[in-house]
Design an enzyme around this catalytic site. Structure first.
Site, PDB file in Angstrom:
ATOM      1  N   ALA A  52       0.845  -1.196   0.000  1.00  0.00           N
ATOM      2  CA  ALA A  52       0.000   0.000   0.000  1.00  0.00           C
ATOM      3  C   ALA A  52       0.883   1.250   0.000  1.00  0.00           C
ATOM      4  CB  ALA A  52      -0.908   0.001   1.218  1.00  0.00           C
ATOM      5  N   MET A  53       0.324   2.365  -0.458  1.00  0.00           N
ATOM      6  CA  MET A  53       1.097   3.602  -0.578  1.00  0.00           C
ATOM      7  C   MET A  53       1.740   4.021   0.736  1.00  0.00           C
ATOM      8  SD  MET A  53      -1.004   6.101  -3.156  1.00  0.00           S
ATOM      9  CE  MET A  53      -2.377   6.264  -2.034  1.00  0.00           C
ATOM     10  N   ARG A  54       1.069   3.793   1.843  1.00  0.00           N
ATOM     11  CA  ARG A  54       1.603   4.248   3.125  1.00  0.00           C
ATOM     12  C   ARG A  54       2.868   3.509   3.539  1.00  0.00           C
ATOM     13  NH1 ARG A  54      -3.179   1.609   4.092  1.00  0.00           N
ATOM     14  NH2 ARG A  54      -3.027  -0.336   5.253  1.00  0.00           N
ATOM     15  N   TYR A  55       3.189   2.404   2.877  1.00  0.00           N
ATOM     16  CA  TYR A  55       4.385   1.628   3.205  1.00  0.00           C
ATOM     17  C   TYR A  55       5.522   1.829   2.210  1.00  0.00           C
ATOM     18  CZ  TYR A  55       1.055  -0.829   6.168  1.00  0.00           C
ATOM     19  OH  TYR A  55       0.106  -1.122   7.099  1.00  0.00           O
ATOM     20  N   THR A  56       5.388   2.760   1.296  1.00  0.00           N
ATOM     21  CA  THR A  56       6.416   2.973   0.275  1.00  0.00           C
ATOM     22  C   THR A  56       6.838   4.435   0.229  1.00  0.00           C
ATOM     23  OG1 THR A  56       4.751   3.332  -1.428  1.00  0.00           O
ATOM     24  CG2 THR A  56       5.575   1.086  -1.169  1.00  0.00           C
TER      25      THR A  56
END
Length: 97
Positions: free
Chosen positions: A32-36
Site C-alpha cells: 500500500a502507498m503508506r508503506y512505500t
C-alpha cells in the site's frame, strides 16, 4: 502507475527509485502507498529537470498559490521510446515494448 516507474524489470530506464515493496516478477502485488517511498533516479533528474531553469516551459501557480510548478517537464530524451507504453482507449490500443 507510480509502481511501474520504480520496477527495474518493467522499465528500460526506471524513473523512480522506490523504497519498500513495489512488486516482483513473480506477480507479487506492491505494498500500500503508506508503506512505500520514492524519489527520482539520477537519470530522471538529468532527463526531466535539467532544463527547467532555462525558461523552456511555462509555470503556473500550484493548488494553493504558494509556489509555481511547470505545466510540463521538458524531457531531454524520448521517454516513450526508452520505457514503452501499454494502454487501451476508446477504439484503439497501444503496446510499445
Amino acid at each position: 502507475p507510480l509502481v511501474r516507474l520504480a520496477q527495474g524489470f518493467a522499465m528500460g530506464m526506471p524513473l523512480v527509485d522506490g523504497h519498500g515493496n513495489f512488486g516482483s516478477t513473480d506477480g507479487d502485488p506492491p505494498a500500500a502507498m503508506r508503506y512505500t517511498e520514492c524519489k527520482l533516479t539520477p537519470f530522471a533528474q538529468r532527463a526531466l529537470l535539467a532544463d527547467l531553469g532555462m525558461s523552456t516551459v511555462e509555470f503556473i501557480p500550484n493548488f494553493d498559490g504558494s509556489a509555481d510548478e511547470p505545466v510540463v517537464l521538458p524531457s531531454r530524451v524520448p521517454n516513450l521510446l526508452l520505457n514503452g507504453a501499454t494502454g487501451i482507449a476508446v477504439g484503439m490500443a497501444t503496446n510499445i515494448p
